[in-house]
Design a protein around this motif. Structure first.
Motif, PDB file in Angstrom:
ATOM      1  N   MET A 195       0.856  -1.190   0.000  1.00 51.51           N
ATOM      2  CA  MET A 195       0.000   0.000   0.000  1.00 51.51           C
ATOM      3  C   MET A 195       0.886   1.231   0.000  1.00 51.51           C
ATOM      4  SD  MET A 195      -3.286  -0.023  -0.139  1.00 51.51           S
ATOM      5  CE  MET A 195      -4.557   1.240  -0.311  1.00 51.51           C
ATOM      6  N   ARG A 196       0.657   2.114  -0.966  1.00 54.48           N
ATOM      7  CA  ARG A 196       1.402   3.374  -1.032  1.00 54.48           C
ATOM      8  C   ARG A 196       0.467   4.467  -1.513  1.00 54.48           C
ATOM      9  NH1 ARG A 196       6.336   3.214  -4.384  1.00 54.48           N
ATOM     10  NH2 ARG A 196       6.550   1.005  -3.862  1.00 54.48           N
ATOM     11  N   TYR A 197       0.788   5.690  -1.120  1.00 54.84           N
ATOM     12  CA  TYR A 197       0.060   6.866  -1.585  1.00 54.84           C
ATOM     13  C   TYR A 197       1.072   7.802  -2.229  1.00 54.84           C
ATOM     14  CZ  TYR A 197      -3.909   5.214   1.147  1.00 54.84           C
ATOM     15  OH  TYR A 197      -4.939   4.451   1.644  1.00 54.84           O
ATOM     16  N   GLY A 198       1.039   7.876  -3.552  1.00 55.03           N
ATOM     17  CA  GLY A 198       2.039   8.664  -4.263  1.00 55.03           C
ATOM     18  C   GLY A 198       3.417   8.077  -4.031  1.00 55.03           C
ATOM     19  N   SER A 199       4.332   8.925  -3.587  1.00 57.51           N
ATOM     20  CA  SER A 199       5.697   8.457  -3.333  1.00 57.51           C
ATOM     21  C   SER A 199       5.859   7.870  -1.932  1.00 57.51           C
ATOM     22  CB  SER A 199       6.687   9.625  -3.501  1.00 57.51           C
ATOM     23  OG  SER A 199       6.389  10.655  -2.570  1.00 57.51           O
ATOM     24  N   LYS A 200       4.826   8.008  -1.091  1.00 56.04           N
ATOM     25  CA  LYS A 200       4.929   7.519   0.281  1.00 56.04           C
ATOM     26  C   LYS A 200       4.526   6.051   0.348  1.00 56.04           C
ATOM     27  CE  LYS A 200       3.555   8.236   5.073  1.00 56.04           C
ATOM     28  NZ  LYS A 200       2.773   9.036   6.037  1.00 56.04           N
ATOM     29  N   VAL A 201       5.470   5.207   0.760  1.00 54.24           N
ATOM     30  CA  VAL A 201       5.207   3.778   0.934  1.00 54.24           C
ATOM     31  C   VAL A 201       4.822   3.526   2.386  1.00 54.24           C
ATOM     32  CG1 VAL A 201       6.161   1.454   0.804  1.00 54.24           C
ATOM     33  CG2 VAL A 201       6.870   3.177  -0.869  1.00 54.24           C
TER      34      VAL A 201
ATOM     35  N   GLY B 166      -0.192   8.228  10.987  1.00 55.10           N
ATOM     36  CA  GLY B 166       0.175   8.337   9.579  1.00 55.10           C
ATOM     37  C   GLY B 166       0.972   7.169   9.045  1.00 55.10           C
ATOM     38  N   SER B 167       1.260   6.166   9.894  1.00 50.89           N
ATOM     39  CA  SER B 167       2.079   5.037   9.442  1.00 50.89           C
ATOM     40  C   SER B 167       1.285   4.023   8.634  1.00 50.89           C
ATOM     41  CB  SER B 167       2.726   4.348  10.649  1.00 50.89           C
ATOM     42  OG  SER B 167       1.740   3.800  11.508  1.00 50.89           O
ATOM     43  N   GLY B 168      -0.050   4.050   8.763  1.00 52.70           N
ATOM     44  CA  GLY B 168      -0.875   3.136   7.983  1.00 52.70           C
ATOM     45  C   GLY B 168      -1.633   2.111   8.802  1.00 52.70           C
ATOM     46  N   LYS B 169      -1.776   2.333  10.112  1.00 51.31           N
ATOM     47  CA  LYS B 169      -2.461   1.346  10.957  1.00 51.31           C
ATOM     48  C   LYS B 169      -3.919   1.157  10.529  1.00 51.31           C
ATOM     49  CE  LYS B 169      -1.638   3.482  14.834  1.00 51.31           C
ATOM     50  NZ  LYS B 169      -0.887   4.642  14.309  1.00 51.31           N
ATOM     51  N   THR B 170      -4.651   2.263  10.429  1.00 53.62           N
ATOM     52  CA  THR B 170      -6.065   2.164  10.057  1.00 53.62           C
ATOM     53  C   THR B 170      -6.216   1.651   8.635  1.00 53.62           C
ATOM     54  OG1 THR B 170      -6.740   3.883  11.628  1.00 53.62           O
ATOM     55  CG2 THR B 170      -8.193   3.480   9.758  1.00 53.62           C
ATOM     56  N   THR B 171      -5.309   2.054   7.738  1.00 58.37           N
ATOM     57  CA  THR B 171      -5.340   1.541   6.359  1.00 58.37           C
ATOM     58  C   THR B 171      -5.183   0.027   6.350  1.00 58.37           C
ATOM     59  OG1 THR B 171      -4.432   3.598   5.457  1.00 58.37           O
ATOM     60  CG2 THR B 171      -4.173   1.614   4.112  1.00 58.37           C
ATOM     61  N   PHE B 172      -4.229  -0.491   7.120  1.00 57.24           N
ATOM     62  CA  PHE B 172      -4.014  -1.938   7.168  1.00 57.24           C
ATOM     63  C   PHE B 172      -5.227  -2.638   7.786  1.00 57.24           C
ATOM     64  CE2 PHE B 172      -2.161  -5.814   9.130  1.00 57.24           C
ATOM     65  CZ  PHE B 172      -1.708  -6.418   7.956  1.00 57.24           C
ATOM     66  N   MET B 173      -5.823  -2.033   8.808  1.00 57.26           N
ATOM     67  CA  MET B 173      -7.008  -2.621   9.423  1.00 57.26           C
ATOM     68  C   MET B 173      -8.149  -2.706   8.405  1.00 57.26           C
ATOM     69  SD  MET B 173      -8.004  -3.837  12.433  1.00 57.26           S
ATOM     70  CE  MET B 173      -7.486  -3.036  13.948  1.00 57.26           C
ATOM     71  N   LYS B 174      -8.314  -1.677   7.585  1.00 54.77           N
ATOM     72  CA  LYS B 174      -9.374  -1.689   6.572  1.00 54.77           C
ATOM     73  C   LYS B 174      -9.109  -2.739   5.497  1.00 54.77           C
ATOM     74  CE  LYS B 174     -11.019   3.068   7.084  1.00 54.77           C
ATOM     75  NZ  LYS B 174     -11.156   4.405   6.451  1.00 54.77           N
ATOM     76  N   ILE B 175      -7.836  -2.986   5.205  1.00 52.31           N
ATOM     77  CA  ILE B 175      -7.499  -4.061   4.270  1.00 52.31           C
ATOM     78  C   ILE B 175      -7.893  -5.415   4.876  1.00 52.31           C
ATOM     79  CG2 ILE B 175      -5.568  -5.287   3.183  1.00 52.31           C
ATOM     80  CD1 ILE B 175      -4.215  -2.554   2.844  1.00 52.31           C
ATOM     81  N   LEU B 176      -7.648  -5.586   6.168  1.00 53.00           N
ATOM     82  CA  LEU B 176      -8.003  -6.841   6.837  1.00 53.00           C
ATOM     83  C   LEU B 176      -9.513  -7.070   6.832  1.00 53.00           C
ATOM     84  CD1 LEU B 176      -5.639  -6.837   9.971  1.00 53.00           C
ATOM     85  CD2 LEU B 176      -5.369  -8.169   7.873  1.00 53.00           C
ATOM     86  N   THR B 177     -10.289  -5.997   7.035  1.00 48.14           N
ATOM     87  CA  THR B 177     -11.749  -6.147   7.103  1.00 48.14           C
ATOM     88  C   THR B 177     -12.404  -6.212   5.735  1.00 48.14           C
ATOM     89  OG1 THR B 177     -12.139  -3.749   7.171  1.00 48.14           O
ATOM     90  CG2 THR B 177     -11.814  -4.884   9.283  1.00 48.14           C
ATOM     91  N   GLY B 178     -11.657  -5.847   4.678  1.00 47.57           N
ATOM     92  CA  GLY B 178     -12.226  -5.833   3.340  1.00 47.57           C
ATOM     93  C   GLY B 178     -12.829  -4.504   2.940  1.00 47.57           C
ATOM     94  N   GLU B 179     -12.754  -3.493   3.818  1.00 48.19           N
ATOM     95  CA  GLU B 179     -13.263  -2.162   3.461  1.00 48.19           C
ATOM     96  C   GLU B 179     -12.396  -1.490   2.403  1.00 48.19           C
ATOM     97  OE1 GLU B 179     -14.486   0.341   6.933  1.00 48.19           O
ATOM     98  OE2 GLU B 179     -13.767  -1.386   8.084  1.00 48.19           O
ATOM     99  N   LEU B 180     -11.158  -1.933   2.290  1.00 44.44           N
ATOM    100  CA  LEU B 180     -10.204  -1.333   1.366  1.00 44.44           C
ATOM    101  C   LEU B 180      -9.427  -2.451   0.689  1.00 44.44           C
ATOM    102  CD1 LEU B 180      -9.162   1.569   0.631  1.00 44.44           C
ATOM    103  CD2 LEU B 180      -7.390   1.242   2.359  1.00 44.44           C
ATOM    104  N   ASP B 181      -9.228  -2.321  -0.625  1.00 41.59           N
ATOM    105  CA  ASP B 181      -8.440  -3.302  -1.364  1.00 41.59           C
ATOM    106  C   ASP B 181      -6.979  -2.881  -1.374  1.00 41.59           C
ATOM    107  OD1 ASP B 181     -10.601  -4.933  -2.044  1.00 41.59           O
ATOM    108  OD2 ASP B 181     -11.094  -3.689  -3.781  1.00 41.59           O
ATOM    109  N   ALA B 182      -6.099  -3.842  -1.107  1.00 38.47           N
ATOM    110  CA  ALA B 182      -4.667  -3.565  -1.218  1.00 38.47           C
ATOM    111  C   ALA B 182      -4.311  -3.361  -2.686  1.00 38.47           C
ATOM    112  CB  ALA B 182      -3.867  -4.720  -0.635  1.00 38.47           C
TER     113      ALA B 182
END
Length: 532
Positions: free
Chosen positions: A9-15, A37-53
């Motif tokens: 998971m990355r946003y622009g140049s930020k990995v 800002g490290s990506g904790k909530t993003t990773f949690m959403k990937i685990l729940t299926g709310e967000l696709d990696a």
């Protein structure tokens, strides 16, 4: 089993993280850590299926519970129904059964379908669903008289507890909790800790409460260095192991660099001489030893130090018979106390017990800090000689004026301060370089809190009053605040539900109970020992 394979998971140049593969094992309780800002909530959403990696795959168990962050999504539903919705299969079966029973005429197909639905409801413990949900709600301090109310009638903190009960309902194989202790009082947090200790599925929790993580988790999944590393133990165990590993790598790199420098010196001195074989050998050794750049950690540690321009008098605050009513409800009933210079007093109690009301009462006549819409019903407050107040309110964002840069806003609190001093304080609180030119209206909750700390550092009051200062802070900032308050030589009033802050900072407690406020003039450990 809950696992991810080669997830990126990355946003622009930020990995945030790249090619991560992690398995979360049943029976283990994981803390998901990393700075804001490290990506904790993003990773949690990937685990729940709310967000696709962007890359990789996720394997999930059939039944998992998630703490919902949208407090308004269930406003039209009863509290008890909102909890039961945590078992999605059961709730779907109950709704379909009700729709069939609402028909005026039932067909044979309807009768067969009802039989199937009753089987599903029985398999999912649907016939005890309301009583099971009630047990969870009672444990989270939502008493029976609220169970039939609509969610829209509940206060924010109550909604969070109902949504937590929803996540816990239905015996999920995995629990994913994003900041489960937010808006919970200390008693509810302790109940949650005990509940999770008995949970035998897979738990993944994001929390900025260090004591909660240390008490509950068996493992820590840390997001840093553009990957996720799993450590054994709670938060403090992870920090120690991570520091040791990093120190070892840096030491090994330093030794290699020293050896490379010695070899390169030999090569430079004898490259043109007769010792070509030795030079060639050393060049190969340099290639073998060539150090790899260590990935940079994304952890940033603020430095907080509260000083005083000058100390207050010994008797810094006295108040008598403080009384405050909201309608017919008496929140404060004649509380009286004296505060001496250097005391650090924590205000403890259930949400809504009156802690913020007491702070507002003490500031009701203080120039520049009084709430214009707030008035005492009775009582008197006397501030001592040279008392200078620094106040961190619960809604700290409302105190930060828009239309200014961060540096301009801070400079207003001491126009005589040099620009270098302003920039230095901002740097301490992680507003480095161009971030000092950021517009105040664009600040996140965590940035607003850090800017408010900058003001307290700059103005150097001798009496600090904090109302829930940790709400938007990451663990690094909370730890920095903890240390700063322990070292501060002035006086502190602190409202918090953070166990470690109460335990390590407070020298005295004001404990809010139904029968009144207990003034316990000793640290939390002694109070806990007395009340156990």
């Amino acid at each position: 089993m809950l696992s991810v394979s080669n997830v990126t998971m990355r946003y622009g140049s930020k990995v945030l993280f790249e090619d991560v593969s992690v398995s979360f094992v049943p029976g283990r309780r994981y803390g998901l850590t990393g700075p804001n800002g490290s990506g904790k909530t993003t990773f949690m959403k990937i685990l729940t299926g709310e967000l696709d990696a962007q890359k990789g795959s996720v394997v999930r168990p059939r039944k998992f519970g998630v703490l919902r962050q949208d407090q308004f999504a269930f406003d039209a539903y009863r509290v008890i129904d909102t909890v039961i919705m945590g078992n999605r299969g059961l709730w779907a079966a109950l709704e379909e059964r009700d729709r069939i029973y609402d028909k005026s005429d039932l067909s044979d197909a309807d009768g067969m379908r009802l039989g199937e639905l009753e089987g599903t409801i029985g398999d999912e413990d649907g016939y005890t669903a309301e009583s099971d949900a009630a047990v969870l709600l009672d444990g989270l301090d939502i008493p029976e008289e609220f169970h039939e109310r609509k969610m829209g009638e509940m206060q924010g903190g109550q909604k969070v507890r109902v949504l937590l009960a929803q996540a816990l309902f239905g015996k999920p194989e995995a629990l994913l909790l994003d900041e489960p202790t937010n808006y919970l009082d200390l008693e509810s947090i302790h109940w949650l800790q005990d509940f999770l200790h008995g949970y035998d599925g897979t738990l993944i929790a994001i929390s900025h409460d260090r004591h909660f993580l240390n008490s509950v988790t068996t493992h820590t999944a840390d997001i840093d260095y553009e990957t996720i590393i799993v450590y054994t133990g709670g938060y403090d165990d992870m920090v120690m192991a991570k520091t040791q590993i990093r120190s070892t790598l840096e030491s090994q790199n330093a030794q290699r660099e020293k050896k490379i420098a010695q070899l390169n010196d030999f090569i430079a001195r004898f490259a043109a001489g007769t010792r070509s074989t030795q030079v060639t050998s050393r060049r190969k050794e340099v290639e073998r030893l060539q150090t790899n750049d260590l990935a940079r950690s994304n952890i940033a540690r603020p430095y907080i130090r509260f000083d005083q321009t000058r100390p207050s008098g010994k008797h810094v605050l006295e108040f008598k018979h403080i009384t405050k009513l909201y309608g017919d409800h008496k929140v404060l009933d004649g509380f009286t106390a004296n505060v001496l210079r250097g005391e650090r007093i924590c205000l403890m109690g259930r949400n809504g017990a009156g802690k913020t009301t007491l702070l507002k009462s003490l500031l009701a006549n203080y120039p520049g800090l009084a709430d214009k819409d707030f008035a005492l019903d009775s009582g008197a407050v006397f501030w001592g000689h040279e008392a200078q107040i620094g106040y961190f309110p619960q809604d700290v964002g409302a105190t930060i004026e828009h239309g200014l840069t961060v540096a301009e806003w801070l400079h207003r609190w001491n126009p005589a301060a040099h620009v270098e001093d302003i920039r230095g304080i901002l740097g301490q609180m992680l507003f480095s370089g161009e971030e000092g030119d950021k517009q105040t209206k664009a600040l996140s909750g965590g940035e607003q809190a850090r800017l408010a700390f900058c003001k307290l550092i700059l103005t150097k009051p001798n009496f600090l009053i904090f109302d829930e200062p940790t709400n938007h802070l990451d663990l690094e900032a909370i730890n920095a605040l903890n240390i700063a308050l322990q070292r501060y030589e002035g006086t502190v009033l602190l409202v918090t539900h953070d166990h470690d802050l109460i335990d390590e900072v407070a020298t005295r407690l004001w404990v809010f109970k139904e029968e009144g406020i207990e003034d316990f003039q000793a640290p939390y450990a002694e109070w806990k020992g007395k009340h156990n």
